[in-house]
Design a protein around this motif. Structure first.
Motif, PDB file in Angstrom:
ATOM      1  N   VAL A 458      -0.477  12.750  10.216  1.00  0.00           N
ATOM      2  CA  VAL A 458       0.936  12.473   9.977  1.00  0.00           C
ATOM      3  C   VAL A 458       1.651  13.799   9.720  1.00  0.00           C
ATOM      4  O   VAL A 458       1.519  14.395   8.652  1.00  0.00           O
ATOM      5  N   PHE A 459       2.352  14.284  10.730  1.00  0.00           N
ATOM      6  CA  PHE A 459       3.204  15.460  10.544  1.00  0.00           C
ATOM      7  C   PHE A 459       4.493  14.952   9.908  1.00  0.00           C
ATOM      8  O   PHE A 459       5.373  14.408  10.574  1.00  0.00           O
ATOM      9  N   ALA A 460       4.592  15.145   8.585  1.00  0.00           N
ATOM     10  CA  ALA A 460       5.664  14.511   7.811  1.00  0.00           C
ATOM     11  C   ALA A 460       7.002  15.191   7.972  1.00  0.00           C
ATOM     12  O   ALA A 460       8.029  14.648   7.536  1.00  0.00           O
ATOM     13  N   GLY A 461       7.011  16.381   8.602  1.00  0.00           N
ATOM     14  CA  GLY A 461       8.256  17.131   8.665  1.00  0.00           C
ATOM     15  C   GLY A 461       8.681  17.533   7.273  1.00  0.00           C
ATOM     16  O   GLY A 461       7.867  17.634   6.339  1.00  0.00           O
ATOM     17  N   SER A 462       9.989  17.762   7.071  1.00  0.00           N
ATOM     18  CA  SER A 462      10.537  18.053   5.751  1.00  0.00           C
ATOM     19  C   SER A 462      10.870  16.725   5.077  1.00  0.00           C
ATOM     20  O   SER A 462      11.789  16.023   5.514  1.00  0.00           O
ATOM     21  N   PRO A 463      10.122  16.321   4.053  1.00  0.00           N
ATOM     22  CA  PRO A 463      10.276  14.981   3.484  1.00  0.00           C
ATOM     23  C   PRO A 463      11.692  14.648   3.022  1.00  0.00           C
ATOM     24  O   PRO A 463      12.077  13.468   3.026  1.00  0.00           O
ATOM     25  N   PHE A 464      12.459  15.642   2.630  1.00  0.00           N
ATOM     26  CA  PHE A 464      13.831  15.353   2.199  1.00  0.00           C
ATOM     27  C   PHE A 464      14.671  14.830   3.358  1.00  0.00           C
ATOM     28  O   PHE A 464      15.661  14.144   3.150  1.00  0.00           O
ATOM     29  N   ARG A 465      14.242  15.152   4.592  1.00  0.00           N
ATOM     30  CA  ARG A 465      14.988  14.700   5.767  1.00  0.00           C
ATOM     31  C   ARG A 465      14.295  13.560   6.507  1.00  0.00           C
ATOM     32  O   ARG A 465      14.911  12.913   7.361  1.00  0.00           O
ATOM     33  N   THR A 466      13.026  13.326   6.212  1.00  0.00           N
ATOM     34  CA  THR A 466      12.296  12.271   6.920  1.00  0.00           C
ATOM     35  C   THR A 466      11.873  11.134   5.987  1.00  0.00           C
ATOM     36  O   THR A 466      11.088  10.272   6.377  1.00  0.00           O
ATOM     37  N   ARG A 467      12.400  11.102   4.759  1.00  0.00           N
ATOM     38  CA  ARG A 467      11.912  10.157   3.751  1.00  0.00           C
ATOM     39  C   ARG A 467      12.020   8.706   4.194  1.00  0.00           C
ATOM     40  O   ARG A 467      11.115   7.903   3.959  1.00  0.00           O
ATOM     41  N   SER A 468      13.106   8.338   4.848  1.00  0.00           N
ATOM     42  CA  SER A 468      13.262   6.938   5.262  1.00  0.00           C
ATOM     43  C   SER A 468      12.206   6.562   6.304  1.00  0.00           C
ATOM     44  O   SER A 468      11.675   5.443   6.280  1.00  0.00           O
ATOM     45  N   LYS A 469      11.879   7.492   7.206  1.00  0.00           N
ATOM     46  CA  LYS A 469      10.868   7.217   8.222  1.00  0.00           C
ATOM     47  C   LYS A 469       9.475   7.158   7.589  1.00  0.00           C
ATOM     48  O   LYS A 469       8.635   6.340   7.991  1.00  0.00           O
ATOM     49  N   LEU A 470       9.228   8.021   6.606  1.00  0.00           N
ATOM     50  CA  LEU A 470       7.946   7.997   5.909  1.00  0.00           C
ATOM     51  C   LEU A 470       7.771   6.684   5.146  1.00  0.00           C
ATOM     52  O   LEU A 470       6.683   6.108   5.121  1.00  0.00           O
ATOM     53  N   SER A 471       8.843   6.211   4.557  1.00  0.00           N
ATOM     54  CA  SER A 471       8.800   4.938   3.831  1.00  0.00           C
ATOM     55  C   SER A 471       8.492   3.793   4.779  1.00  0.00           C
ATOM     56  O   SER A 471       7.707   2.883   4.461  1.00  0.00           O
ATOM     57  N   ALA A 472       9.107   3.837   5.986  1.00  0.00           N
ATOM     58  CA  ALA A 472       8.867   2.784   6.973  1.00  0.00           C
ATOM     59  C   ALA A 472       7.416   2.811   7.449  1.00  0.00           C
ATOM     60  O   ALA A 472       6.786   1.754   7.636  1.00  0.00           O
ATOM     61  N   LEU A 473       6.864   4.017   7.625  1.00  0.00           N
ATOM     62  CA  LEU A 473       5.473   4.128   8.058  1.00  0.00           C
ATOM     63  C   LEU A 473       4.531   3.617   6.979  1.00  0.00           C
ATOM     64  O   LEU A 473       3.583   2.870   7.273  1.00  0.00           O
ATOM     65  N   ARG A 474       4.801   3.997   5.734  1.00  0.00           N
ATOM     66  CA  ARG A 474       3.946   3.538   4.644  1.00  0.00           C
ATOM     67  C   ARG A 474       4.011   2.018   4.507  1.00  0.00           C
ATOM     68  O   ARG A 474       2.987   1.348   4.326  1.00  0.00           O
ATOM     69  N   GLU A 475       5.186   1.454   4.636  1.00  0.00           N
ATOM     70  CA  GLU A 475       5.339   0.000   4.545  1.00  0.00           C
ATOM     71  C   GLU A 475       4.565  -0.694   5.673  1.00  0.00           C
ATOM     72  O   GLU A 475       3.906  -1.711   5.443  1.00  0.00           O
ATOM     73  N   TYR A 476       4.650  -0.126   6.868  1.00  0.00           N
ATOM     74  CA  TYR A 476       3.947  -0.727   8.009  1.00  0.00           C
ATOM     75  C   TYR A 476       2.435  -0.669   7.797  1.00  0.00           C
ATOM     76  O   TYR A 476       1.724  -1.658   8.017  1.00  0.00           O
ATOM     77  N   LEU A 477       1.917   0.487   7.379  1.00  0.00           N
ATOM     78  CA  LEU A 477       0.473   0.649   7.220  1.00  0.00           C
ATOM     79  C   LEU A 477      -0.080  -0.181   6.070  1.00  0.00           C
ATOM     80  O   LEU A 477      -1.243  -0.588   6.100  1.00  0.00           O
ATOM     81  N   ASP A 478       0.730  -0.422   5.049  1.00  0.00           N
ATOM     82  CA  ASP A 478       0.279  -1.200   3.894  1.00  0.00           C
ATOM     83  C   ASP A 478       0.339  -2.698   4.123  1.00  0.00           C
ATOM     84  O   ASP A 478      -0.188  -3.476   3.318  1.00  0.00           O
ATOM     85  N   ASP A 479       0.976  -3.129   5.191  1.00  0.00           N
ATOM     86  CA  ASP A 479       1.089  -4.553   5.496  1.00  0.00           C
ATOM     87  C   ASP A 479      -0.305  -5.118   5.784  1.00  0.00           C
ATOM     88  O   ASP A 479      -1.091  -4.494   6.512  1.00  0.00           O
ATOM     89  N   PRO A 480      -0.650  -6.266   5.241  1.00  0.00           N
ATOM     90  CA  PRO A 480      -1.971  -6.862   5.489  1.00  0.00           C
ATOM     91  C   PRO A 480      -2.265  -7.109   6.961  1.00  0.00           C
ATOM     92  O   PRO A 480      -3.426  -7.242   7.355  1.00  0.00           O
ATOM     93  N   GLN A 481      -1.228  -7.154   7.788  1.00  0.00           N
ATOM     94  CA  GLN A 481      -1.421  -7.372   9.221  1.00  0.00           C
ATOM     95  C   GLN A 481      -1.498  -6.062  10.000  1.00  0.00           C
ATOM     96  O   GLN A 481      -1.632  -6.069  11.229  1.00  0.00           O
ATOM     97  N   SER A 482      -1.414  -4.925   9.310  1.00  0.00           N
ATOM     98  CA  SER A 482      -1.469  -3.629   9.986  1.00  0.00           C
ATOM     99  C   SER A 482      -2.845  -3.401  10.599  1.00  0.00           C
ATOM    100  O   SER A 482      -3.848  -3.990  10.183  1.00  0.00           O
ATOM    101  N   PHE A 483      -2.910  -2.489  11.572  1.00  0.00           N
ATOM    102  CA  PHE A 483      -4.193  -2.160  12.200  1.00  0.00           C
ATOM    103  C   PHE A 483      -5.176  -1.575  11.199  1.00  0.00           C
ATOM    104  O   PHE A 483      -6.393  -1.651  11.389  1.00  0.00           O
ATOM    105  N   THR A 484      -4.673  -1.008  10.109  1.00  0.00           N
ATOM    106  CA  THR A 484      -5.574  -0.441   9.098  1.00  0.00           C
ATOM    107  C   THR A 484      -6.409  -1.522   8.430  1.00  0.00           C
ATOM    108  O   THR A 484      -7.505  -1.257   7.931  1.00  0.00           O
TER     109      THR A 484
END
Length: 574
Positions: A458-484
């Motif tokens: 995960v190339f997070a970029g500068s978190p102050f500018r990518t925080r909303s996208k990082l939050s969306a990725l974390r939410e997706y990966l934490d979902d019980p239906q995620s590929f993880t």
């Protein structure tokens, strides 16, 4: 023989050269049970000779398998080259491409004779419980199309004529150009000897020498000889030197297969002219003719695979034999291990033959030109001085030769993406990152070792500018239906954060994705073509090849890519 006395293993590896030994080590490293055999007793074979150069990309891959440091302690580090014509140094010819800047931290060739590289691989495999059974010959094998797991039944002959039967799920032929596995499997070996009025015969020798040639211990040398072609000079381990040259036709016609060491030594002295050469000790020498062949497939009957010289043979002109074999072994090792562990579908193993045979064909096409030029002749379609043309050809093909330019076409595990500047199927650049709090940088390849798993970076970029996208990725990966949650644990995460930081979760605004590292000057993001205000997710194959890339907000695309070949979770290997 009673059934209960028949060993049952995951893989039977035939061949105790560097390819078979490296495969044995990798499979043991990844928890696969292998039975490895070698027809000859290595202790009675020539102790030296054969392949001796490991190129930068090969060293990268071996380092990711935790073998690089041991090899580096033994071999000769070659970064420079010299070329002479009539005793005068000439730039831009011969091995000059070795001296050019390279996009790797392994910006050198490791000149190590095959005996020593084999020792390293053998010891590493043995330390993990895999022993090479020497003096053991493959007599025959059958493939059962039934429902059982152990579809291969092999008949072996051990030392003293004792018969043994071994059952396995797969059999790998790493048993050289005269492969018994390939012959029994009836896989066509296409090609022939070089077809010219005068067949090319080459001499190779390893010796302890004295010479007045300047730069003799720089690493590589070439002497443009009017009689012996482009003479090869390589500084090797333990103070030895590899010398190679084309044998004049009249000398071969006079001595033929009855060539003696004294004749070869005399020709070597002439070949090095006008420089002086004293051969103090000759460890090994060989006379051979050039041939180019490639197996029709590197996989047949689903359970039979070929690697190294069993699948392709060519000249040693550009020192590609062992390197290409190493690439075969690394490519095959993680794929067959992942299938056996239940991580990957068979479609992953199917890419082995597709990827590596295409590279072998590319190599042979290049080698036909290079081997002719090294012999001092012009191939069809070329004009001018053969030595100059050779320099041009080696220069133009340098990235492929050193391995950094070897790449694979789109397939199940290489999926097109426009997110990164690096194309899927190409080597993932080895960039610098920092552990939290550390002032000492680490290489990305150090972090992403080859243990058979894919790396989701995960190339997070500068978190102050990518925080909303990082939050969306974390939410997706934490979902019980995620590929993880659905897929086997055939992948691991790491996070690379643009800029400095103190605590990753705090900087990211979400829980980090695996271990976190800092791209302090953002050079890693730049190298991959990832904007700091966008970020991206890159999936690296176990062998350091980029497989796929997606945006931080494109979790569904990651799932689509991985679910195409990673199996759902099972209890067997968890």
């Amino acid at each position: 023989m009673a059934q209960n006395s028949t060993p049952q293993v995951d893989v039977l590896i035939c061949g105790g050269g560097p390819v078979g030994l490296l495969l044995s080590y990798q499979l043991a490293r990844m928890g696969i049970k292998a039975y490895a055999i070698e027809q000859h007793d290595k202790s009675t074979q020539a102790m030296y000779g054969r392949a001796c150069v490991l190129y930068p990309r090969t060293m990268e891959m071996l380092d990711q398998l935790d073998l690089g440091e041991t090899l580096e302690q033994i071999g000769f580090i070659g970064r420079s080259a010299v070329t002479y014509h009539d005793g005068k140094s000439i730039r831009g010819r011969g091995w000059g491409f070795i001296s050019k800047p390279l996009d790797t931290f392994f910006d050198f060739c490791l000149n190590i004779r095959q005996k020593y590289s084999e020792n390293v691989f053998r010891d590493a495999a043995k330390a993990l419980g895999t022993v090479m059974h020497s003096n053991t010959k493959l007599i025959g094998f059958t493939v059962d199309d039934g429902q059982g797991e152990y579809k291969i039944t092999a008949e072996l002959q051990e030392e003293g004529g004792k018969a043994r039967r071994v059952q396995s799920k797969y059999i790998i032929g790493a048993d050289g150009g005269h492969s018994t596995v390939r012959t029994i499997a009836d896989i066509p070996f296409q090609g022939n000897k070089v077809e010219e009025e005068a067949v090319m015969h080459w001499v190779r020798m390893d010796a302890l020498v004295k010479t007045n040639m300047p730069g003799a211990r720089l690493g590589f040398g070439a002497i443009e000889s009017p009689r012996h072609g482009n003479v090869l000079w390589i500084a090797e381990d333990h103070g030895r030197t590899r010398i190679g040259f084309a044998l004049p036709n009249e000398v071969y016609e006079k001595h033929g297969q009855h060539m003696t060491e004294e004749v070869v030594k005399a020709e070597a002295i002439i070949a090095l002219a006008p420089f002086e050469l004293e051969l103090i000790t000759v460890d090994w020498w060989s006379l051979y003719s050039i041939g180019h062949r490639v197996a029709k497939s590197f996989r047949t009957k689903e359970r039979v695979l070929l690697a190294g010289d069993a699948g392709h043979t060519h000249s040693s002109g550009a020192a590609q034999g062992m390197n290409t074999g190493m690439h075969d072994a690394v490519n095959l090792g993680w794929k067959i291990s992942g299938v056996l562990k239940g991580w990957f579908t068979d479609s992953v193993l199917e890419t082995y033959s597709l990827e590596r045979r295409a590279v072998a064909e590319q190599l042979i096409a290049l080698d036909k030109t290079v081997s002719t030029l090294i012999s001092g002749r012009l191939p069809p379609g070329y004009s001018g001085d053969a030595h100059k043309v050779l320099g041009d050809v080696l220069e133009s093909s340098a990235q492929f030769t050193i391995g950094l330019g070897v790449h694979y076409e789109a397939n199940t595990i290489n999926k097109d993406s426009s997110v990164s500047a690096v194309e899927p199927g190409w080597r993932a650049p080895d960039v610098l990152v920092h552990r939290p709090g550390s002032k000492i940088p680490m290489r990305l390849h150090q972090v992403t070792k080859n243990h058979g798993k894919f790396w989701i970076v995960v190339f997070a970029g500068s978190p102050f500018r990518t925080r909303s996208k990082l939050s969306a990725l974390r939410e997706y990966l934490d979902d019980p239906q995620s590929f993880t949650a659905r897929l086997t644990e055939a992948f691991s995460f790491i996070t690379v954060i643009a800029g400095p930081g103190l605590q990753a979760d705090e900087v990211l605004g979400v829980e980090r994705f695996g271990d976190a590292f800092y791209d302090v000057d953002e050079s890693a993001h730049v190298r991959y073509g990832i904007a700091a205000d966008e970020g991206a997710v890159l999936i690296l194959r176990p062998d350091g090849i980029l497989g796929f890339a997606a945006g931080l907000h494109e979790g569904a695309k990651l799932a689509e890519y991985l679910e195409a070949f990673i199996t759902r979770k099972s209890k067997k290997w968890e």
